[in-house]
Write an enzyme that holds these catalytic residues in place. Structure first.
Site, PDB file in Angstrom:
ATOM      1  CG  ASP A  91      -1.863   1.132   1.214  1.00 33.25           C
ATOM      2  OD1 ASP A  91      -2.047   1.632   0.488  1.00 33.25           O
ATOM      3  OD2 ASP A  91      -2.417   1.276   2.420  1.00 33.25           O
TER       4      ASP A  91
ATOM      5  NE  ARG B 210      -5.912 -11.053  10.404  1.00 31.95           N
ATOM      6  CZ  ARG B 210      -5.130 -10.167  10.012  1.00 31.95           C
ATOM      7  NH1 ARG B 210      -4.813 -10.150   8.812  1.00 31.95           N
ATOM      8  NH2 ARG B 210      -4.785  -9.128  10.804  1.00 31.95           N
TER       9      ARG B 210
ATOM     10  CE  LYS C  75      -4.870  -1.007  -1.307  1.00 30.21           C
ATOM     11  NZ  LYS C  75      -5.530  -0.200   0.031  1.00 30.21           N
TER      12      LYS C  75
HETATM   13  P1  IMP Z   1       2.163  -0.473   3.749  1.00 36.89           P
HETATM   14  O1  IMP Z   1       3.076  -0.621   4.552  1.00 36.89           O
HETATM   15  O2  IMP Z   1       1.218   0.768   3.757  1.00 36.89           O
HETATM   16  O3  IMP Z   1       2.574  -0.942   2.461  1.00 36.89           O
HETATM   17  O4  IMP Z   1       0.945  -1.799   4.112  1.00 36.89           O
HETATM   18  C1  IMP Z   1       1.229  -2.880   4.581  1.00 36.89           C
HETATM   19  C2  IMP Z   1       0.154  -3.503   5.192  1.00 36.89           C
HETATM   20  O5  IMP Z   1      -0.962  -2.772   5.197  1.00 36.89           O
HETATM   21  C3  IMP Z   1      -0.209  -4.891   4.611  1.00 36.89           C
HETATM   22  O6  IMP Z   1       0.678  -5.979   4.938  1.00 36.89           O
HETATM   23  C4  IMP Z   1      -1.568  -4.956   4.977  1.00 36.89           C
HETATM   24  O7  IMP Z   1      -1.470  -5.767   6.312  1.00 36.89           O
HETATM   25  C5  IMP Z   1      -2.075  -3.657   5.498  1.00 36.89           C
HETATM   26  N1  IMP Z   1      -2.740  -3.211   4.264  1.00 36.89           N
HETATM   27  C6  IMP Z   1      -2.596  -2.203   3.211  1.00 36.89           C
HETATM   28  N2  IMP Z   1      -3.704  -1.994   2.563  1.00 36.89           N
HETATM   29  C7  IMP Z   1      -4.831  -2.774   2.824  1.00 36.89           C
HETATM   30  C8  IMP Z   1      -6.046  -3.060   2.442  1.00 36.89           C
HETATM   31  O8  IMP Z   1      -6.438  -2.688   1.431  1.00 36.89           O
HETATM   32  N3  IMP Z   1      -6.583  -3.882   3.060  1.00 36.89           N
HETATM   33  C9  IMP Z   1      -6.196  -4.447   4.125  1.00 36.89           C
HETATM   34  N4  IMP Z   1      -5.058  -4.466   4.721  1.00 36.89           N
HETATM   35  C10 IMP Z   1      -4.343  -3.250   4.157  1.00 36.89           C
HETATM   36 MG    MG Z   2      -3.052  -6.145   8.027  1.00 42.02          MG
END
Ligand code: IMP
Ligand code: MG
Length: 182
Positions: free
Chosen positions: A113, A174, A141
């Site tokens: 994300d 989940r 994303k």
């Molecule tokens: P990041 O560090 O922002 O890239 O996000 C990493 C973590 O955030 C992922 O491993 C997910 O556990 C959670 N996450 C990010 N986007 C989503 C989503 O759309 N749905 C559920 N969990 C998300």
């Molecule tokens: Mg999570």
């Protein structure tokens, strides 16, 4: 099997639409398993390192699609809590004792994300001197450019909050065998 009911209610929360069906996920994970199998040999001593809890179902299916000897372990980092946006904070709550020395490590993420989780995590893992370090993510994303980009990406995901197949919203959803948007 849990399904969307007529008014899309599940556990009191409304699910907007199914984004990836169980069949689509199964086919894509099988293909990713084949790609990973071709990228390594038995000599690489593959270590598949799943990021808990989101990658739990993905890892379970992915390792069964990899035709190489391998070890499986997990990392547990802190999650979003009950927020739908990244807190930017990452705490590593569990990391494997196992040595990375002379092992090809593949980190398995559910979704990229903001990319913060991987950006913070990868230098720590690299410091443990694996023979190689790659990322495999089910969803990306494409909001940010990663350096390097994950080597294997299941699907380029829409910029919506996704749940199911390991992904949660405040620990709900989940267990869904498909991925839906909230
Ligand atoms: P990041 O560090 O922002 O890239 O996000 C990493 C973590 O955030 C992922 O491993 C997910 O556990 C959670 N996450 C990010 N986007 C989503 C989503 O759309 N749905 C559920 N969990 C998300
Ligand atoms: Mg999570």
């Amino acid at each position: 099997m849990p399904t969307l009911t007529e008014n899309n209610q599940l556990g009191g929360q409304e699910l907007r639409r199914v984004v990836y069906t169980e069949d689509q996920i199964r086919a894509r994970v099988a293909a990713m398993g084949r790609d990973i199998s071709e990228a390594f040999t038995a000599d690489d001593r593959l270590l598949v390192l799943g990021l808990l809890k989101g990658s739990l179902l993905f890892v379970a299916d992915l390792v069964r699609a990899i035709d190489l000897p391998l070890h499986v372990d997990f990392l547990l980092a802190s999650s979003y809590g009950e927020e739908k946006v990244s807190s930017g904070e990452l705490r590593l709550l569990y990391t494997p004792e196992a040595s990375f020395q002379d092992r090809a490590v593949v980190v398995v993420e559910d979704i990229v994300d903001s990319g913060n989780t991987l950006k913070r995590l990868l230098p720590d893992l690299d410091a443990r001197n694996p023979s190689s370090l790659d990322v495999c993510t089910l969803l990306h994303k494409r909001l940010v450019e990663m350096e390097p980009e994950p080597r294997w990406v299941g699907f380029d995901a829409p910029n919506e909050f996704l749940v199911g197949y390991g992904l949660d919203y405040a620990e709900d959803f989940r267990h869904l065998p498909y991925i839906a948007s909230l």
